[in-house]
Scaffold this motif. Structure first.
Motif, PDB file in Angstrom:
ATOM      1  N   GLU A 196       0.933  -1.201  -0.392  1.00 21.29           N
ATOM      2  CA  GLU A 196       0.900  -0.322  -0.177  1.00 21.29           C
ATOM      3  C   GLU A 196       1.179   1.121   0.201  1.00 21.29           C
ATOM      4  N   VAL A 197       0.719   2.613  -0.808  1.00 23.34           N
ATOM      5  CA  VAL A 197       1.465   2.956  -1.294  1.00 23.34           C
ATOM      6  C   VAL A 197       0.441   4.708  -1.211  1.00 23.34           C
ATOM      7  N   GLN A 198       0.879   5.186  -0.332  1.00 24.59           N
ATOM      8  CA  GLN A 198       0.383   7.047   0.124  1.00 24.59           C
ATOM      9  C   GLN A 198       0.930   7.581   0.675  1.00 24.59           C
ATOM     10  N   ASP A 199       1.115   9.133   0.247  1.00 27.71           N
ATOM     11  CA  ASP A 199       1.700   9.644   1.126  1.00 27.71           C
ATOM     12  C   ASP A 199       2.116   9.486   2.468  1.00 27.71           C
ATOM     13  N   THR A 200       2.840  10.364   3.027  1.00 23.52           N
ATOM     14  CA  THR A 200       2.958  10.188   4.304  1.00 23.52           C
ATOM     15  C   THR A 200       1.832  10.280   5.932  1.00 23.52           C
ATOM     16  N   SER A 201       1.714  11.335   5.087  1.00 23.89           N
ATOM     17  CA  SER A 201       0.135  11.238   7.041  1.00 23.89           C
ATOM     18  C   SER A 201      -0.364  10.648   6.089  1.00 23.89           C
ATOM     19  N   HIS A 202      -0.668   9.982   5.130  1.00 25.77           N
ATOM     20  CA  HIS A 202      -2.038   9.272   4.782  1.00 25.77           C
ATOM     21  C   HIS A 202      -1.385   7.422   5.617  1.00 25.77           C
ATOM     22  N   ALA A 203       0.194   7.195   5.168  1.00 27.30           N
ATOM     23  CA  ALA A 203       0.390   5.664   5.669  1.00 27.30           C
ATOM     24  C   ALA A 203       0.694   5.754   6.957  1.00 27.30           C
ATOM     25  N   CYS A 204       0.570   7.019   7.588  1.00 26.10           N
ATOM     26  CA  CYS A 204       0.744   6.483   9.402  1.00 26.10           C
ATOM     27  C   CYS A 204      -0.485   6.741   9.567  1.00 26.10           C
ATOM     28  N   ALA A 205      -1.881   7.275   9.085  1.00 25.54           N
ATOM     29  CA  ALA A 205      -3.073   6.902   9.971  1.00 25.54           C
ATOM     30  C   ALA A 205      -3.629   4.918   9.245  1.00 25.54           C
ATOM     31  N   THR A 206      -2.688   5.250   8.025  1.00 27.42           N
ATOM     32  CA  THR A 206      -3.542   3.584   7.871  1.00 27.42           C
ATOM     33  C   THR A 206      -2.555   2.568   8.170  1.00 27.42           C
ATOM     34  N   PHE A 207      -1.657   2.886   8.965  1.00 25.66           N
ATOM     35  CA  PHE A 207      -0.308   1.911   9.284  1.00 25.66           C
ATOM     36  C   PHE A 207      -1.157   1.919  10.962  1.00 25.66           C
ATOM     37  N   ASN A 208      -1.598   2.667  11.581  1.00 22.07           N
ATOM     38  CA  ASN A 208      -2.105   2.716  12.727  1.00 22.07           C
ATOM     39  C   ASN A 208      -3.992   1.975  12.740  1.00 22.07           C
ATOM     40  N   TYR A 209      -4.338   2.188  11.884  1.00 19.31           N
ATOM     41  CA  TYR A 209      -5.828   1.943  11.725  1.00 19.31           C
ATOM     42  C   TYR A 209      -5.585  -0.352  11.890  1.00 19.31           C
ATOM     43  N   LEU A 210      -4.585  -0.582  10.619  1.00 17.42           N
ATOM     44  CA  LEU A 210      -4.161  -1.418  10.405  1.00 17.42           C
ATOM     45  C   LEU A 210      -3.627  -2.340  11.742  1.00 17.42           C
ATOM     46  N   ALA A 211      -2.975  -1.467  12.326  1.00 14.43           N
ATOM     47  CA  ALA A 211      -1.791  -2.684  13.164  1.00 14.43           C
ATOM     48  C   ALA A 211      -3.050  -2.365  14.752  1.00 14.43           C
ATOM     49  N   ARG A 212      -3.885  -1.540  14.926  1.00 20.78           N
ATOM     50  CA  ARG A 212      -4.786  -1.709  16.127  1.00 20.78           C
ATOM     51  C   ARG A 212      -6.109  -2.702  14.923  1.00 20.78           C
ATOM     52  N   GLU A 213      -6.090  -3.127  14.336  1.00 18.78           N
ATOM     53  CA  GLU A 213      -6.857  -4.107  13.674  1.00 18.78           C
ATOM     54  C   GLU A 213      -6.796  -5.668  13.780  1.00 18.78           C
ATOM     55  N   SER A 214      -5.171  -5.539  14.373  1.00 15.90           N
ATOM     56  CA  SER A 214      -4.711  -7.161  14.663  1.00 15.90           C
ATOM     57  C   SER A 214      -3.987  -6.713  14.007  1.00 15.90           C
ATOM     58  N   ARG A 215      -3.965  -6.881  12.607  1.00 17.49           N
ATOM     59  CA  ARG A 215      -3.683  -7.183  11.045  1.00 17.49           C
ATOM     60  C   ARG A 215      -2.050  -7.388  11.662  1.00 17.49           C
ATOM     61  N   VAL A 216      -0.983  -7.940  10.934  1.00 19.16           N
ATOM     62  CA  VAL A 216       0.250  -8.015  11.105  1.00 19.16           C
ATOM     63  C   VAL A 216       0.850  -6.922   9.954  1.00 19.16           C
ATOM     64  N   VAL A 217       1.483  -6.809   9.817  1.00 19.64           N
ATOM     65  CA  VAL A 217       1.628  -5.488   9.373  1.00 19.64           C
ATOM     66  C   VAL A 217       2.596  -4.351   9.330  1.00 19.64           C
ATOM     67  N   ALA A 218       3.283  -3.403   9.255  1.00 20.63           N
ATOM     68  CA  ALA A 218       4.756  -2.999   9.126  1.00 20.63           C
ATOM     69  C   ALA A 218       4.702  -1.975   7.335  1.00 20.63           C
ATOM     70  N   ALA A 219       5.545  -0.603   7.894  1.00 19.22           N
ATOM     71  CA  ALA A 219       5.106   0.158   7.450  1.00 19.22           C
ATOM     72  C   ALA A 219       6.895   0.825   7.180  1.00 19.22           C
ATOM     73  N   GLY A 220       7.005   0.847   6.118  1.00 19.34           N
ATOM     74  CA  GLY A 220       8.875   2.094   5.676  1.00 19.34           C
ATOM     75  C   GLY A 220       7.721   3.343   5.518  1.00 19.34           C
ATOM     76  N   LEU A 221       8.579   4.358   6.482  1.00 15.37           N
ATOM     77  CA  LEU A 221       8.077   5.592   6.107  1.00 15.37           C
ATOM     78  C   LEU A 221       8.986   7.200   5.821  1.00 15.37           C
ATOM     79  N   LEU A 222       9.423   7.976   5.041  1.00 10.31           N
ATOM     80  CA  LEU A 222      10.057   8.683   5.282  1.00 10.31           C
ATOM     81  C   LEU A 222       9.417   9.728   5.466  1.00 10.31           C
ATOM     82  N   PRO A 223      10.601  10.645   6.146  1.00  7.31           N
ATOM     83  CA  PRO A 223       9.400  11.470   6.375  1.00  7.31           C
ATOM     84  C   PRO A 223       9.659  12.985   4.891  1.00  7.31           C
ATOM     85  N   PRO A 224       8.397  13.781   5.408  1.00 12.15           N
ATOM     86  CA  PRO A 224       7.615  15.017   4.664  1.00 12.15           C
ATOM     87  C   PRO A 224       8.471  16.159   4.080  1.00 12.15           C
ATOM     88  N   GLU A 225       8.704  15.854   3.429  1.00 15.75           N
ATOM     89  CA  GLU A 225       9.697  17.819   2.699  1.00 15.75           C
ATOM     90  C   GLU A 225       8.608  18.841   3.565  1.00 15.75           C
TER      91      GLU A 225
END
Length: 184
Positions: free
Chosen positions: A151-180
């Protein structure tokens, strides 16, 4: 000067010999260092070391808690209360500094971290910085072949998506670049 060099070398040689004896005693009778490698300091793997899985935990101790991204900035991220500077890889039980300089460094090698870990992840969320940037179809196919949804998104949406999936007990990982820059 030559005598201090010789005495320093002898001290180093004694230290190496001590470590060799110590490691040999820990290995249940198997020697971890061969006689020839004692002087050079090179480790020779034994048969049982070659095929073992490696675990890593570089930026935080392994935790059973679900990681939560509470903040992000141009410097980095705040994850479960820990400040992480620069790009970060969030794994199911640890945080790792993701050694990439930018979007152009996301390729099969930089994504290999995510498919080599145990437990295997289901979904990898990539945050591409301030704006959404597509990754190549080859990368999507590569991760799909490894059994991981990408799942590829801008960082702000990727953070929200990661938090949601992690709270849903999914086995999720994230690779995040800080925004400019951060616009909120």
């Amino acid at each position: 000067m030559a005598s201090s060099f010789v005495s320093g070398f002898r001290s180093l040689e004694k230290t190496a010999l001590f470590h060799w004896k110590f490691l040999s005693s820990l290995s249940s009778g198997k020697r971890l260092l061969s006689t020839a490698s004692r002087c050079t300091g090179k480790l020779q793997p034994t048969d049982d070391e070659i095929y073992t899985r490696t675990t890593i935990s570089l930026l935080s101790k392994e935790s059973s808690d679900v990681p939560f991204i509470s903040n992000y900035s141009i410097q980095g991220f705040t994850i479960s209360g820990d400040k992480v500077y620069g790009p970060v890889a969030i794994l199911p039980r640890s945080l790792v500094s993701w050694n990439i300089a930018g979007l152009h460094d996301i390729h099969e090698d930089s994504l290999s971290l995510f498919h080599l870990i145990e437990p295997s992840i289901e979904i990898l969320v990539i945050g591409t910085g301030e704006a959404y940037h597509k990754l190549t179809p080859e990368l999507h196919k590569f991760m799909r072949l490894k059994g991981i949804a990408l799942e590829v998104q801008d960082t702000s949406h990727a953070c929200a998506t990661f938090n949601y999936l992690a709270r849903e007990s999914r086995v999720v990982a994230a690779g995040l670049l800080p925004p400019e820059k951060v616009t909120r």
